[in-house]
Design an enzyme around this catalytic site. Structure first.
Site, PDB file in Angstrom:
ATOM      1  N   TYR A 284      -6.163 -11.142  21.539  1.00  0.00           N
ATOM      2  CA  TYR A 284      -6.230  -9.952  21.065  1.00  0.00           C
ATOM      3  C   TYR A 284      -6.453  -8.867  22.030  1.00  0.00           C
ATOM      4  CZ  TYR A 284      -7.694  -5.932  18.052  1.00  0.00           C
ATOM      5  OH  TYR A 284      -8.120  -4.581  17.502  1.00  0.00           O
TER       6      TYR A 284
ATOM      7  N   VAL B  46     -15.578  -4.054  16.936  1.00  0.00           N
ATOM      8  CA  VAL B  46     -14.918  -5.013  17.981  1.00  0.00           C
ATOM      9  C   VAL B  46     -14.943  -4.067  19.269  1.00  0.00           C
ATOM     10  CG1 VAL B  46     -12.564  -5.872  18.274  1.00  0.00           C
ATOM     11  CG2 VAL B  46     -13.438  -6.001  16.121  1.00  0.00           C
TER      12      VAL B  46
ATOM     13  N   ASP C  55       9.913  -6.616  -4.076  1.00  0.00           N
ATOM     14  CA  ASP C  55       8.560  -7.219  -3.217  1.00  0.00           C
ATOM     15  C   ASP C  55       8.589  -8.472  -3.757  1.00  0.00           C
ATOM     16  OD1 ASP C  55       5.790  -7.694  -2.061  1.00  0.00           O
ATOM     17  OD2 ASP C  55       5.978  -5.400  -1.631  1.00  0.00           O
TER      18      ASP C  55
ATOM     19  N   TYR D 159       4.200  -7.751  17.373  1.00  0.00           N
ATOM     20  CA  TYR D 159       4.262  -6.895  16.411  1.00  0.00           C
ATOM     21  C   TYR D 159       5.161  -5.660  16.765  1.00  0.00           C
ATOM     22  CZ  TYR D 159       3.181  -3.344  12.803  1.00  0.00           C
ATOM     23  OH  TYR D 159       2.951  -2.293  11.803  1.00  0.00           O
TER      24      TYR D 159
ATOM     25  N   ASN E 102      -2.016   5.261  11.378  1.00  0.00           N
ATOM     26  CA  ASN E 102      -3.026   4.943  10.563  1.00  0.00           C
ATOM     27  C   ASN E 102      -3.302   5.707   9.356  1.00  0.00           C
ATOM     28  OD1 ASN E 102      -3.868   4.117  13.550  1.00  0.00           O
ATOM     29  ND2 ASN E 102      -5.062   2.712  12.313  1.00  0.00           N
TER      30      ASN E 102
ATOM     31  N   PHE F  41       0.714  -1.141   0.013  1.00  0.00           N
ATOM     32  CA  PHE F  41      -0.034  -0.005   0.016  1.00  0.00           C
ATOM     33  C   PHE F  41       0.955   1.348  -0.042  1.00  0.00           C
ATOM     34  CE2 PHE F  41      -1.923   2.747   3.375  1.00  0.00           C
ATOM     35  CZ  PHE F  41      -2.564   3.662   2.544  1.00  0.00           C
TER      36      PHE F  41
HETATM   37  P1  NAD Z   1       1.674  -3.624   3.071  1.00  0.00           P
HETATM   38  O1  NAD Z   1       1.291  -4.962   3.690  1.00  0.00           O
HETATM   39  O2  NAD Z   1       0.572  -3.058   1.879  1.00  0.00           O
HETATM   40  O3  NAD Z   1       2.829  -3.472   2.431  1.00  0.00           O
HETATM   41  C1  NAD Z   1       4.151  -4.505   2.836  1.00  0.00           C
HETATM   42  C2  NAD Z   1       4.732  -4.976   1.520  1.00  0.00           C
HETATM   43  O4  NAD Z   1       5.790  -5.721   2.077  1.00  0.00           O
HETATM   44  C3  NAD Z   1       3.690  -5.920   0.938  1.00  0.00           C
HETATM   45  O5  NAD Z   1       3.445  -5.880  -0.498  1.00  0.00           O
HETATM   46  C4  NAD Z   1       4.462  -7.424   1.055  1.00  0.00           C
HETATM   47  O6  NAD Z   1       4.461  -8.285  -0.134  1.00  0.00           O
HETATM   48  C5  NAD Z   1       6.044  -6.839   1.221  1.00  0.00           C
HETATM   49  N1  NAD Z   1       6.698  -7.898   1.900  1.00  0.00           N
HETATM   50  C6  NAD Z   1       6.704  -8.625   3.384  1.00  0.00           C
HETATM   51  N2  NAD Z   1       7.564  -9.296   3.569  1.00  0.00           N
HETATM   52  C7  NAD Z   1       8.323  -9.385   2.437  1.00  0.00           C
HETATM   53  C8  NAD Z   1       9.344 -10.300   2.081  1.00  0.00           C
HETATM   54  N3  NAD Z   1       9.801 -11.109   3.038  1.00  0.00           N
HETATM   55  N4  NAD Z   1      10.174  -9.878   0.996  1.00  0.00           N
HETATM   56  C9  NAD Z   1       9.649  -8.965   0.299  1.00  0.00           C
HETATM   57  N5  NAD Z   1       8.593  -8.226   0.407  1.00  0.00           N
HETATM   58  C10 NAD Z   1       7.969  -8.504   1.450  1.00  0.00           C
HETATM   59  O7  NAD Z   1       1.587  -2.705   4.368  1.00  0.00           O
HETATM   60  P2  NAD Z   1       1.714  -1.179   4.202  1.00  0.00           P
HETATM   61  O8  NAD Z   1       0.611  -0.355   4.905  1.00  0.00           O
HETATM   62  O9  NAD Z   1       2.095  -0.685   3.080  1.00  0.00           O
HETATM   63  O10 NAD Z   1       3.005  -0.920   5.311  1.00  0.00           O
HETATM   64  C11 NAD Z   1       4.375  -0.521   5.142  1.00  0.00           C
HETATM   65  C12 NAD Z   1       5.178  -0.449   6.251  1.00  0.00           C
HETATM   66  O11 NAD Z   1       4.726   0.667   7.191  1.00  0.00           O
HETATM   67  C13 NAD Z   1       5.212  -1.559   7.202  1.00  0.00           C
HETATM   68  O12 NAD Z   1       6.353  -1.850   7.722  1.00  0.00           O
HETATM   69  C14 NAD Z   1       4.097  -1.371   8.359  1.00  0.00           C
HETATM   70  O13 NAD Z   1       4.404  -1.869   9.512  1.00  0.00           O
HETATM   71  C15 NAD Z   1       4.237  -0.059   8.648  1.00  0.00           C
HETATM   72  N6  NAD Z   1       3.006   0.828   8.779  1.00  0.00           N
HETATM   73  C16 NAD Z   1       2.146   1.086   8.114  1.00  0.00           C
HETATM   74  C17 NAD Z   1       0.777   1.642   8.630  1.00  0.00           C
HETATM   75  C18 NAD Z   1      -0.232   2.200   7.828  1.00  0.00           C
HETATM   76  O14 NAD Z   1      -0.908   2.956   8.284  1.00  0.00           O
HETATM   77  N7  NAD Z   1      -0.639   1.487   6.773  1.00  0.00           N
HETATM   78  C19 NAD Z   1       0.800   1.899   9.851  1.00  0.00           C
HETATM   79  C20 NAD Z   1       1.834   1.370  10.960  1.00  0.00           C
HETATM   80  C21 NAD Z   1       2.930   0.921  10.231  1.00  0.00           C
HETATM   81  N1  UDP Z   2     -12.034  -2.794  13.875  1.00  0.00           N
HETATM   82  C1  UDP Z   2     -13.148  -3.063  14.035  1.00  0.00           C
HETATM   83  N2  UDP Z   2     -13.783  -3.792  12.945  1.00  0.00           N
HETATM   84  C2  UDP Z   2     -13.299  -4.339  11.804  1.00  0.00           C
HETATM   85  C3  UDP Z   2     -11.952  -4.053  11.677  1.00  0.00           C
HETATM   86  C4  UDP Z   2     -11.326  -3.202  12.720  1.00  0.00           C
HETATM   87  O1  UDP Z   2     -13.956  -2.545  15.070  1.00  0.00           O
HETATM   88  O2  UDP Z   2     -13.963  -4.932  11.002  1.00  0.00           O
HETATM   89  C5  UDP Z   2     -11.197  -2.062  14.942  1.00  0.00           C
HETATM   90  C6  UDP Z   2      -9.972  -2.752  15.671  1.00  0.00           C
HETATM   91  O3  UDP Z   2     -10.273  -3.807  16.848  1.00  0.00           O
HETATM   92  C7  UDP Z   2      -9.131  -1.558  16.086  1.00  0.00           C
HETATM   93  C8  UDP Z   2      -9.425  -0.462  15.169  1.00  0.00           C
HETATM   94  O4  UDP Z   2     -10.649  -0.961  14.348  1.00  0.00           O
HETATM   95  O5  UDP Z   2      -9.721  -1.088  17.115  1.00  0.00           O
HETATM   96  C9  UDP Z   2      -8.278  -0.347  13.914  1.00  0.00           C
HETATM   97  O6  UDP Z   2      -7.935  -1.437  13.494  1.00  0.00           O
HETATM   98  P1  UDP Z   2      -6.817  -1.867  12.401  1.00  0.00           P
HETATM   99  O7  UDP Z   2      -6.975  -3.118  12.004  1.00  0.00           O
HETATM  100  O8  UDP Z   2      -7.040  -0.807  11.323  1.00  0.00           O
HETATM  101  O9  UDP Z   2      -5.469  -1.670  13.082  1.00  0.00           O
HETATM  102  P2  UDP Z   2      -4.777  -0.739  14.203  1.00  0.00           P
HETATM  103  O10 UDP Z   2      -5.074   0.689  14.032  1.00  0.00           O
HETATM  104  O11 UDP Z   2      -5.317  -1.570  15.496  1.00  0.00           O
HETATM  105  O12 UDP Z   2      -3.454  -1.014  14.060  1.00  0.00           O
END
Ligand code: NAD
Ligand code: UDP
Length: 386
Positions: free
Chosen positions: A332, A250, A46, A182, A211, A25
């Site tokens: 959880y 939830v 990836d 995590y 988020n 993403f």
């Molecule tokens: P995502 O799951 O969409 O992207 C992660 C990508 O990493 C995926 O395309 C997956 O195929 C790739 N990947 C995983 N393991 C791999 C491996 N062993 N080799 C090669 N590729 C691999 O998630 P995202 O939302 O894009 O998040 C990216 C980063 O940001 C993550 O580290 C996540 O922990 C962090 N993050 C994102 C959010 C958010 O709000 N989206 C929030 C907190 C942290």
């Molecule tokens: N959640 C929910 N219903 C759903 C999916 C998630 O109520 O169908 C809640 C979850 O318990 C958390 C919040 O939404 O409190 C955000 O969840 P998310 O999976 O986006 O990730 P988080 O912010 O917890 O890392």
């Protein structure tokens, strides 16, 4: 393309970026931005590339030759070190980062967020390469305020809940609460990177996303992901709305989150990439403190916005409560509240988020409706095998 300037008025030299997890993403939005607005080259690593396919073909695109996809699983691929060496900067996004996996696949979660990230840190450190590491706001865990008595007036004092990079503690639940492997793995790799910076001079920046949401986040179960899969909340609620099912809250949907639009957040990452002198050695919260809602309020807003975007009437009972045990299984637990302090990113990079929650939900749900509504209708019309 006119020469790009950094925040101190110096021209920015084109660089090569090794982006691990580029097909996800955040990676897909970052690749898009880098191709459209900068001269930088991306080595995109990836195991999947569906979300960046549009950028990779055809050869006639203006950025052809500036993005190369390498299908690599970083767990076991000897090409990784060479690609890190070839680049000026490595950005590591790869992770298992979906809460439904933390308590059901805790080992994979720990390996993915700590063990598999170790060689990347080592290669950067040994070859004096800069590293931008994606961590998470979840390293803060629960707020201090959540441990105060329910009626304590201190719960309203920001000192007890605003999350600050340099002063807030990291507070996780007990070991049997497998929500936290995590956060714990992400915290340990942050500490390792910080120590590499202190002891070996590694140039690093750590990003803690709060988020980030928008188009292409996760998957819609049964359409472009497994039918039994449980994505993050945006995709769960989008899936419910598209299928005309009640949204599942939830444990009553009382947890609070701040949501930031992916396109705002990507601006912050680009500032980090192009201003190493201001970003190196820092940990940055990236979120929108003005977009706070409870999950219940998010469900109500998404239902209203979806009604407008789709023209479909609202369900009589738009949401239902489910227990976390029923929804996610044993172990959880949840972060209660996540408000980022913005002092450091403001001071170092002058970045501020712009998009309101209403606006970002409208553009995101318009995308979800256009992308998935037909496919969902077709899949629901198919007779199920008995
Ligand atoms: P995502 O799951 O969409 O992207 C992660 C990508 O990493 C995926 O395309 C997956 O195929 C790739 N990947 C995983 N393991 C791999 C491996 N062993 N080799 C090669 N590729 C691999 O998630 P995202 O939302 O894009 O998040 C990216 C980063 O940001 C993550 O580290 C996540 O922990 C962090 N993050 C994102 C959010 C958010 O709000 N989206 C929030 C907190 C942290
Ligand atoms: N959640 C929910 N219903 C759903 C999916 C998630 O109520 O169908 C809640 C979850 O318990 C958390 C919040 O939404 O409190 C955000 O969840 P998310 O999976 O986006 O990730 P988080 O912010 O917890 O890392």
């Amino acid at each position: 393309m006119a020469a790009r300037m950094d925040l101190d008025g110096r021209p920015i030299k084109p660089m090569t970026i090794c982006m691990i997890g580029a097909g996800g993403f955040i990676g897909s939005h970052l690749c898009e931005k880098l191709m459209a607005e900068t001269p930088h080259k991306v080595l995109a690593l990836d195991v999947y590339n569906d979300k960046i396919k549009r950028l990779l073909e055809p050869d006639s695109l203006p950025w052809a030759g500036r993005i190369e996809f390498h299908r690599i699983n970083i767990k076991h691929d000897s090409r990784l070190e060479g690609l890190v060496k070839m680049a000026d900067l490595t950005i590591n996004l790869a992770a298992i980062c979906t809460p439904a996996d933390y308590n059901t696949r805790p080992l994979d979660t720990i390996y993915s967020n700590f063990i598999d990230a170790l060689p990347v840190v080592k290669y950067c450190s040994e070859n004096s390469k800069r590293l931008i590491r994606f961590s998470t706001c979840e390293v803060y865990g629960k707020t201090i305020g959540s441990f105060l008595p329910k009626d304590s007036p201190l719960r309203k004092d920001p000192a007890y809940y605003v999350l600050k990079e340099d002063t807030s503690p990291c507070i996780f639940g007990s070991i049997e609460k497998q929500r936290w492997p995590y956060a714990c793995a992400k915290q340990l790799i942050e500490r390792l990177i910080y120590a590499e910076g202190a002891e070996s001079g590694l140039d690093f920046t750590i990003v803690r996303p709060f988020n980030w949401i928008g188009p292409r986040m996760d998957f819609i179960p049964g359409i472009d992901g497994p039918s039994e899969g449980v994505p993050r909340v945006l995709a769960c609620f989008s899936n419910n709305l598209l299928r005309r099912e009640p949204l599942k809250l939830v444990d009553g949907g009382q947890s609070q989150r701040t949501f930031v639009y992916i396109k705002d957040a990507i601006e912050a990452v680009l500032l980090m990439i192009e201003n190493p002198d201001r970003a190196n050695g820092h940990i940055f919260n990236v979120g929108n403190p003005n977009n706070e809602v409870t999950v219940r309020q998010l469900a109500e807003m998404m239902t209203q916005v979806y009604t407008k975007v789709s023209g479909e009437p609202m369900l009589q009972s738009p949401s239902i409560d489910v227990s976390s045990k029923e929804f996610y299984g044993e172990g959880y637990d949840d972060s209660d509240k996540r408000i980022p302090d913005m002092t450091i990113i403001n001071k170092q990079l002058g970045w501020n988020p712009k998009t309101s929650l209403w606006d970002l939900l409208e553009s995101t749900l318009t995308y979800q409706y256009r992308t998935y509504a037909e496919a969902i209708k077709k899949s629901m019309a198919k007779p199920t095998a008995s």
